[in-house]
Design a protein around this motif. Structure first.
Motif, short mmCIF file in Angstrom:
data_model
loop_
_atom_site.label_atom_id
_atom_site.label_comp_id
_atom_site.label_asym_id
_atom_site.label_seq_id
_atom_site.Cartn_x
_atom_site.Cartn_y
_atom_site.Cartn_z
N ASN A 299 -26.61 -1.49 4.68
CA ASN A 299 -26.15 -1.53 3.30
C ASN A 299 -24.82 -2.27 3.13
OD1 ASN A 299 -27.79 0.18 1.23
ND2 ASN A 299 -27.92 1.28 3.16
N PHE A 300 -23.97 -2.22 4.15
CA PHE A 300 -22.62 -2.74 3.96
C PHE A 300 -22.18 -3.77 5.00
CE2 PHE A 300 -22.87 1.31 1.83
CZ PHE A 300 -22.45 0.95 0.58
N GLY A 301 -22.82 -3.84 6.13
CA GLY A 301 -22.50 -4.88 7.11
C GLY A 301 -21.35 -4.60 8.03
N SER A 302 -20.21 -4.22 7.49
CA SER A 302 -19.05 -3.99 8.33
C SER A 302 -18.19 -2.88 7.71
CB SER A 302 -18.20 -5.26 8.45
OG SER A 302 -17.56 -5.55 7.22
N ARG A 303 -17.28 -2.37 8.49
CA ARG A 303 -16.36 -1.34 8.03
C ARG A 303 -15.51 -1.87 6.88
NH1 ARG A 303 -11.37 -0.63 7.21
NH2 ARG A 303 -10.44 1.39 7.42
N GLU A 304 -15.06 -3.12 6.99
CA GLU A 304 -14.24 -3.72 5.95
C GLU A 304 -15.00 -3.84 4.64
OE1 GLU A 304 -14.50 -4.91 9.10
OE2 GLU A 304 -12.52 -4.25 9.75
N ASP A 305 -16.27 -4.27 4.73
CA ASP A 305 -17.09 -4.37 3.51
C ASP A 305 -17.34 -2.99 2.91
OD1 ASP A 305 -17.24 -7.12 3.64
OD2 ASP A 305 -19.16 -7.13 4.69
N SER B 126 -14.07 -1.86 1.25
CA SER B 126 -13.84 -2.71 0.10
C SER B 126 -14.79 -2.34 -1.04
CB SER B 126 -14.01 -4.17 0.49
OG SER B 126 -13.81 -5.00 -0.61
N GLN B 127 -16.07 -2.17 -0.74
CA GLN B 127 -17.03 -1.84 -1.79
C GLN B 127 -16.80 -0.44 -2.34
OE1 GLN B 127 -21.15 -2.95 -1.34
NE2 GLN B 127 -20.58 -4.67 -0.02
N ALA B 128 -16.39 0.49 -1.49
CA ALA B 128 -16.10 1.84 -1.96
C ALA B 128 -14.91 1.80 -2.92
CB ALA B 128 -15.81 2.78 -0.79
N MET B 129 -13.88 1.05 -2.56
CA MET B 129 -12.70 0.95 -3.43
C MET B 129 -13.04 0.19 -4.71
SD MET B 129 -10.45 2.76 -2.00
CE MET B 129 -9.04 2.37 -3.02
N ALA B 130 -13.83 -0.86 -4.60
CA ALA B 130 -14.23 -1.61 -5.80
C ALA B 130 -15.05 -0.72 -6.73
CB ALA B 130 -15.05 -2.84 -5.40
N GLY C 15 -5.92 0.09 8.22
CA GLY C 15 -7.20 -0.05 7.54
C GLY C 15 -7.11 -0.21 6.03
N ASN C 16 -5.91 -0.28 5.46
CA ASN C 16 -5.77 -0.45 4.02
C ASN C 16 -6.34 -1.82 3.64
OD1 ASN C 16 -4.89 -0.96 1.37
ND2 ASN C 16 -3.00 0.17 1.67
N PRO C 17 -7.35 -1.85 2.75
CA PRO C 17 -8.01 -3.12 2.42
C PRO C 17 -7.11 -4.12 1.70
CG PRO C 17 -8.80 -1.37 0.99
CD PRO C 17 -7.94 -0.73 2.04
N ASP D 88 -9.59 -11.05 3.97
CA ASP D 88 -10.53 -11.45 2.93
C ASP D 88 -10.37 -10.69 1.62
OD1 ASP D 88 -11.64 -13.24 4.72
OD2 ASP D 88 -13.19 -11.83 5.39
N MET D 89 -9.25 -10.00 1.46
CA MET D 89 -9.05 -9.15 0.29
C MET D 89 -9.20 -9.93 -1.01
SD MET D 89 -6.91 -8.16 -2.34
CE MET D 89 -5.44 -9.02 -1.93
N LEU D 90 -8.61 -11.10 -1.10
CA LEU D 90 -8.69 -11.86 -2.35
C LEU D 90 -10.13 -12.23 -2.69
CD1 LEU D 90 -5.56 -14.17 -2.23
CD2 LEU D 90 -6.07 -12.40 -3.91
N ALA D 91 -10.89 -12.62 -1.71
CA ALA D 91 -12.30 -12.96 -1.96
C ALA D 91 -13.08 -11.75 -2.45
CB ALA D 91 -12.94 -13.52 -0.68
N ARG D 92 -12.76 -10.57 -1.91
CA ARG D 92 -13.47 -9.36 -2.34
C ARG D 92 -12.96 -8.86 -3.69
NH1 ARG D 92 -13.69 -8.15 3.41
NH2 ARG D 92 -11.79 -6.94 3.34
N ALA D 93 -11.73 -9.18 -4.04
CA ALA D 93 -11.17 -8.73 -5.32
C ALA D 93 -11.62 -9.60 -6.49
CB ALA D 93 -9.65 -8.70 -5.23
N LYS D 94 -11.98 -10.84 -6.21
CA LYS D 94 -12.34 -11.77 -7.28
C LYS D 94 -13.46 -11.25 -8.19
CE LYS D 94 -11.04 -16.41 -5.96
NZ LYS D 94 -11.59 -17.70 -5.57
N PRO D 95 -14.56 -10.72 -7.65
CA PRO D 95 -15.62 -10.24 -8.56
C PRO D 95 -15.13 -9.13 -9.50
CG PRO D 95 -16.46 -10.40 -6.31
CD PRO D 95 -14.98 -10.64 -6.24
N ILE D 96 -14.24 -8.28 -9.02
CA ILE D 96 -13.69 -7.22 -9.87
C ILE D 96 -12.83 -7.85 -10.96
CG2 ILE D 96 -12.20 -5.18 -9.94
CD1 ILE D 96 -12.99 -4.81 -6.93
#
Length: 184
Positions: free
Chosen positions: A42-48, A51-55, A105-107, A112-120
């Motif tokens: 479902n998520f691929g990696s710990r970071e994803d 990130s998705q949980a926080m998003a 571990g703070n995202p 890649d934080m900026l790339a993950r924040a862009k959709p939000i």
């Protein structure tokens, strides 16, 4: 979908109790009652996952923000209130408030934080296009600036801009003109 929700909720529970450093695939799987493979699929990696949980939490926490912003029909005011109410959302949610802490571990500090924040950011800024269609080609730039300044507002809280009115004045005076947004 049901297992994704369980995993996201379990991850947020781990962040609340253990901090970001306490989240790993095995712990999330155990807390959600699923296999590690289910989490990976479902998520691929710990970071994803984090990130998705926080998003997900941020998007749910901003429902009040969205309803407040939906009443605004001025582009400049929308941007100002997005910063003000966004800061309040982070300050008032114990899990989101962890984002301002330096901890393993703070995202916020992921490469890649900026790339993950862009959709939000795009989701929150999309209503600007309805208010002013000429913004559409610049939405990505506005998102980039918004993410960076929003992080600054949250991470580097300053006594000089402690109140919402102080922040409103700062954003209206400097950010709105920098984005070439003119208030009505």
């Amino acid at each position: 979908m049901r297992s994704q929700r369980k995993i996201l909720d379990a991850t947020l529970g781990l962040i609340a109790s253990e901090g970001f450093g306490g989240v790993n695939i095995a712990a999330a799987a155990q807390a959600a009652g699923v296999t590690r493979q289910t989490v990976y699929s479902n998520f691929g990696s710990r970071e994803d996952l984090v990130s998705q949980a926080m998003a997900d939490l941020l998007l749910r926490a901003t429902n009040g923000l969205r309803s407040r912003l939906a009443e605004i029909d001025d582009v400049a005011e929308y941007v100002v209130e997005l910063f003000v109410v966004g800061r309040a959302v982070v300050r008032n949610d114990p899990i989101l408030a962890r984002l301002v802490r330096i901890e393993p571990g703070n995202p916020i500090f992921d490469a890649d934080m900026l790339a993950r924040a862009k959709p939000i950011a795009h989701e929150l800024l999309r209503p600007l296009i309805k208010l002013d269609p000429t913004i559409a080609p610049h939405l990505d730039d506005i998102a980039q600036i918004g993410i960076r300044l929003g992080l600054s507002v949250v991470l580097f809280d300053d006594p000089d801009i402690e109140s919402d009115e102080d922040l409103r004045r700062l954003i209206a005076r400097w950010v709105v003109p920098a984005l070439s947004l003119t208030p009505r």
